[in-house]
Design a protein around this motif. Structure first.
Motif, PDB file in Angstrom:
ATOM      1  N   PHE A 102       0.838  -1.204   0.000  1.00 57.73           N
ATOM      2  CA  PHE A 102       0.000   0.000   0.000  1.00 57.73           C
ATOM      3  C   PHE A 102       0.870   1.251   0.000  1.00 57.73           C
ATOM      4  CE2 PHE A 102      -2.897   3.205   1.495  1.00 57.73           C
ATOM      5  CZ  PHE A 102      -4.160   2.787   1.122  1.00 57.73           C
ATOM      6  N   ILE A 103       1.832   1.311   0.921  1.00 59.43           N
ATOM      7  CA  ILE A 103       2.711   2.481   1.005  1.00 59.43           C
ATOM      8  C   ILE A 103       3.601   2.580  -0.231  1.00 59.43           C
ATOM      9  CG2 ILE A 103       4.551   3.596   2.323  1.00 59.43           C
ATOM     10  CD1 ILE A 103       1.803   3.671   3.683  1.00 59.43           C
ATOM     11  N   GLN A 104       4.098   1.448  -0.706  1.00 61.55           N
ATOM     12  CA  GLN A 104       4.946   1.457  -1.902  1.00 61.55           C
ATOM     13  C   GLN A 104       4.182   1.955  -3.124  1.00 61.55           C
ATOM     14  OE1 GLN A 104       6.461  -2.541  -2.178  1.00 61.55           O
ATOM     15  NE2 GLN A 104       7.881  -2.269  -0.454  1.00 61.55           N
ATOM     16  N   GLU A 105       2.895   1.606  -3.212  1.00 59.90           N
ATOM     17  CA  GLU A 105       2.088   2.058  -4.344  1.00 59.90           C
ATOM     18  C   GLU A 105       1.864   3.570  -4.295  1.00 59.90           C
ATOM     19  OE1 GLU A 105      -0.261   1.765  -7.884  1.00 59.90           O
ATOM     20  OE2 GLU A 105       1.403   0.669  -6.976  1.00 59.90           O
ATOM     21  N   ILE A 106       1.689   4.112  -3.094  1.00 60.36           N
ATOM     22  CA  ILE A 106       1.580   5.567  -2.964  1.00 60.36           C
ATOM     23  C   ILE A 106       2.862   6.225  -3.469  1.00 60.36           C
ATOM     24  CG2 ILE A 106       1.352   7.507  -1.361  1.00 60.36           C
ATOM     25  CD1 ILE A 106      -0.280   5.686   0.467  1.00 60.36           C
ATOM     26  N   ARG A 107       4.004   5.683  -3.043  1.00 55.84           N
ATOM     27  CA  ARG A 107       5.295   6.225  -3.488  1.00 55.84           C
ATOM     28  C   ARG A 107       5.401   6.178  -5.015  1.00 55.84           C
ATOM     29  NH1 ARG A 107       5.933   8.155   0.796  1.00 55.84           N
ATOM     30  NH2 ARG A 107       6.967   7.268   2.610  1.00 55.84           N
ATOM     31  N   ARG A 108       4.984   5.043  -5.586  1.00 61.16           N
ATOM     32  CA  ARG A 108       5.092   4.884  -7.043  1.00 61.16           C
ATOM     33  C   ARG A 108       4.234   5.932  -7.761  1.00 61.16           C
ATOM     34  NH1 ARG A 108       2.599   2.962 -11.295  1.00 61.16           N
ATOM     35  NH2 ARG A 108       0.729   2.388 -10.122  1.00 61.16           N
ATOM     36  N   LEU A 109       3.011   6.142  -7.284  1.00 66.49           N
ATOM     37  CA  LEU A 109       2.133   7.133  -7.906  1.00 66.49           C
ATOM     38  C   LEU A 109       2.705   8.540  -7.774  1.00 66.49           C
ATOM     39  CD1 LEU A 109      -1.405   5.885  -6.793  1.00 66.49           C
ATOM     40  CD2 LEU A 109      -0.354   5.678  -9.055  1.00 66.49           C
ATOM     41  N   GLN A 110       3.275   8.841  -6.605  1.00 69.81           N
ATOM     42  CA  GLN A 110       3.866  10.162  -6.401  1.00 69.81           C
ATOM     43  C   GLN A 110       5.038  10.390  -7.349  1.00 69.81           C
ATOM     44  OE1 GLN A 110       4.427  10.056  -1.965  1.00 69.81           O
ATOM     45  NE2 GLN A 110       3.423  12.050  -2.087  1.00 69.81           N
ATOM     46  N   VAL A 111       5.881   9.376  -7.488  1.00 66.97           N
ATOM     47  CA  VAL A 111       7.037   9.509  -8.374  1.00 66.97           C
ATOM     48  C   VAL A 111       6.588   9.659  -9.822  1.00 66.97           C
ATOM     49  CG1 VAL A 111       9.044   8.294  -9.319  1.00 66.97           C
ATOM     50  CG2 VAL A 111       8.647   8.310  -6.860  1.00 66.97           C
ATOM     51  N   GLU A 112       5.584   8.891 -10.227  1.00 61.47           N
ATOM     52  CA  GLU A 112       5.071   8.993 -11.602  1.00 61.47           C
ATOM     53  C   GLU A 112       4.505  10.374 -11.895  1.00 61.47           C
ATOM     54  OE1 GLU A 112       2.266   5.975 -12.516  1.00 61.47           O
ATOM     55  OE2 GLU A 112       3.789   4.436 -12.878  1.00 61.47           O
ATOM     56  N   ALA A 113       3.943  11.011 -10.870  1.00 62.23           N
ATOM     57  CA  ALA A 113       3.314  12.325 -11.062  1.00 62.23           C
ATOM     58  C   ALA A 113       4.318  13.471 -11.053  1.00 62.23           C
ATOM     59  CB  ALA A 113       2.252  12.560  -9.985  1.00 62.23           C
ATOM     60  N   LYS A 114       5.535  13.190 -10.651  1.00 60.55           N
ATOM     61  CA  LYS A 114       6.539  14.254 -10.564  1.00 60.55           C
ATOM     62  C   LYS A 114       7.041  14.641 -11.946  1.00 60.55           C
ATOM     63  CE  LYS A 114       8.177  12.775  -6.005  1.00 60.55           C
ATOM     64  NZ  LYS A 114       7.690  13.901  -5.208  1.00 60.55           N
ATOM     65  N   THR A 115       7.500  15.879 -12.056  1.00 58.74           N
ATOM     66  CA  THR A 115       8.114  16.373 -13.285  1.00 58.74           C
ATOM     67  C   THR A 115       9.437  17.044 -12.937  1.00 58.74           C
ATOM     68  OG1 THR A 115       6.885  18.454 -13.078  1.00 58.74           O
ATOM     69  CG2 THR A 115       5.911  16.731 -14.466  1.00 58.74           C
ATOM     70  N   MET A 116      10.307  17.171 -13.934  1.00 61.11           N
ATOM     71  CA  MET A 116      11.589  17.821 -13.699  1.00 61.11           C
ATOM     72  C   MET A 116      11.599  19.163 -14.430  1.00 61.11           C
ATOM     73  SD  MET A 116      15.349  16.036 -13.889  1.00 61.11           S
ATOM     74  CE  MET A 116      15.447  15.892 -15.684  1.00 61.11           C
ATOM     75  N   PRO A 117      11.994  20.241 -13.748  1.00 64.37           N
ATOM     76  CA  PRO A 117      12.018  21.563 -14.392  1.00 64.37           C
ATOM     77  C   PRO A 117      12.890  21.550 -15.644  1.00 64.37           C
ATOM     78  CG  PRO A 117      12.343  21.767 -12.028  1.00 64.37           C
ATOM     79  CD  PRO A 117      12.430  20.302 -12.345  1.00 64.37           C
ATOM     80  N   PRO A 118      12.587  22.411 -16.605  1.00 61.77           N
ATOM     81  CA  PRO A 118      13.384  22.487 -17.833  1.00 61.77           C
ATOM     82  C   PRO A 118      14.864  22.731 -17.539  1.00 61.77           C
ATOM     83  CG  PRO A 118      11.378  23.803 -18.036  1.00 61.77           C
ATOM     84  CD  PRO A 118      11.474  23.376 -16.599  1.00 61.77           C
ATOM     85  N   HIS A 119      15.719  22.096 -18.305  1.00 62.03           N
ATOM     86  CA  HIS A 119      17.174  22.306 -18.280  1.00 62.03           C
ATOM     87  C   HIS A 119      17.864  21.749 -17.025  1.00 62.03           C
ATOM     88  CE1 HIS A 119      16.189  24.885 -21.611  1.00 62.03           C
ATOM     89  NE2 HIS A 119      15.566  25.751 -20.828  1.00 62.03           N
ATOM     90  N   THR A 120      17.129  21.028 -16.181  1.00 65.21           N
ATOM     91  CA  THR A 120      17.745  20.510 -14.951  1.00 65.21           C
ATOM     92  C   THR A 120      18.914  19.591 -15.252  1.00 65.21           C
ATOM     93  OG1 THR A 120      15.673  20.676 -13.711  1.00 65.21           O
ATOM     94  CG2 THR A 120      17.352  19.180 -12.848  1.00 65.21           C
ATOM     95  N   ARG A 121      18.712  18.664 -16.167  1.00 64.31           N
ATOM     96  CA  ARG A 121      19.782  17.719 -16.483  1.00 64.31           C
ATOM     97  C   ARG A 121      21.007  18.441 -17.048  1.00 64.31           C
ATOM     98  NH1 ARG A 121      20.666  12.461 -16.888  1.00 64.31           N
ATOM     99  NH2 ARG A 121      22.281  11.788 -18.345  1.00 64.31           N
ATOM    100  N   GLU A 122      20.774  19.419 -17.907  1.00 57.91           N
ATOM    101  CA  GLU A 122      21.888  20.171 -18.490  1.00 57.91           C
ATOM    102  C   GLU A 122      22.662  20.926 -17.406  1.00 57.91           C
ATOM    103  OE1 GLU A 122      18.827  20.018 -19.538  1.00 57.91           O
ATOM    104  OE2 GLU A 122      18.625  20.244 -21.715  1.00 57.91           O
ATOM    105  N   VAL A 123      21.940  21.493 -16.434  1.00 57.59           N
ATOM    106  CA  VAL A 123      22.593  22.208 -15.334  1.00 57.59           C
ATOM    107  C   VAL A 123      23.456  21.253 -14.518  1.00 57.59           C
ATOM    108  CG1 VAL A 123      22.196  23.422 -13.153  1.00 57.59           C
ATOM    109  CG2 VAL A 123      20.851  24.020 -15.171  1.00 57.59           C
ATOM    110  N   LEU A 124      22.916  20.082 -14.186  1.00 54.90           N
ATOM    111  CA  LEU A 124      23.669  19.102 -13.406  1.00 54.90           C
ATOM    112  C   LEU A 124      24.894  18.619 -14.168  1.00 54.90           C
ATOM    113  CD1 LEU A 124      20.734  16.997 -11.913  1.00 54.90           C
ATOM    114  CD2 LEU A 124      22.110  18.726 -10.751  1.00 54.90           C
TER     115      LEU A 124
END
Length: 254
Positions: A102-124
């Motif tokens: 149950f808790i793992q499924e909540i985590r999975r849904l939260q991670v799936e719903a997340k987005t990464m701001p533009p250019h984050t990977r390039e900055v890193l």
């Protein structure tokens, strides 16, 4: 940007995760309700407690345990325990596998719903050429590692450079995680800087541990694509830099 507003002499950059490297679009509560509806989808209406009833039972126990600060359990384990007690209070059978899933499924849904701001990977990518990068997060370690994998930025943050709390008292703004990260990576506080969106947890926590900080404040109209100004202020003996977008780090660390 003013020429004096630049970070000099730093060797390691610590990052927060939620609302800094990634944007959180699904709360734990919303995820809890969604998982409950999926879990009870085949139950008859007569035997099915509402998501609101179960959530009320859960959050009451969570708040009690959170305030007590007597547990050394990891967050996942504490949430599972609160879920079990909530279901037992409502005479709902619950197994160890069910509460973990149950808790793992909540985590999975939260991670799936997340987005990464533009250019984050390039900055890193740019920063990693000259600095060591690491994570200091109040989120569960399993969730942080899952997010790094999902957004394909784990190469910048190897597991040994991911620092998370095992008990509530160690969480930011307490200095424990900052000091642990510095000791593990063998840097002094003056060689490090913390980047995060929370003034209380990231900025004040870092300053308490002797680090400078970068506050990512995306509130207000000045956070739009035309926001260019980087400002600097003092907090005690340390410096705090204000940015409106993550990609401004490239200029700050130039």
């Amino acid at each position: 940007m003013n020429e004096t507003v630049r970070l000099i002499g730093k060797r390691v950059i610590f990052f927060d995760v939620n609302q800094t490297l990634v944007q959180q679009n699904l709360s734990f509560e919303d995820g809890f309700r969604r998982v409950w509806e999926n879990f009870t989808g085949r139950w008859s209406r007569d035997e099915k407690p509402s998501a609101e009833q179960v959530w009320t039972q859960y959050i009451t126990r969570w708040q009690q345990r959170k305030k007590s600060r007597i547990t050394f359990q990891q967050l996942d384990e504490l949430q599972q325990q609160c879920l079990q007690e909530a279901m037992e209070a409502m005479d709902i059978p619950v197994s160890g596998a069910m509460k973990r899933g149950f808790i793992q499924e909540i985590r999975r849904l939260q991670v799936e719903a997340k987005t990464m701001p533009p250019h984050t990977r390039e900055v890193l990518e740019r920063l990693s050429r000259n600095y060591r990068l690491a994570i200091i997060s109040n989120s569960p370690r399993s969730e942080v590692l899952l997010m790094l994998k999902r957004f394909d930025i784990g190469t910048f943050f190897p597991p040994e450079h991911v620092f998370t709390a095992l008990k509530p008292a160690d969480k930011k703004p307490a200095p424990y995680l900052f000091k642990k990260a510095l000791k593990t990576m063998q840097f002094s506080p003056k060689q490090a800087v913390m980047v995060g969106n929370s003034w209380r947890h990231d900025v004040c926590g870092a300053v308490k541990a002797g680090l400078d900080a970068v506050w990512l404040s995306t509130s207000g109209s000045a956070a739009g694509p035309d926001a260019k100004e980087i400002t600097q202020q003092r907090l005690g003996k340390r410096k705090v830099y204000l940015i409106k977008r993550l990609d401004q780090l490239s200029e700050l660390f130039s």
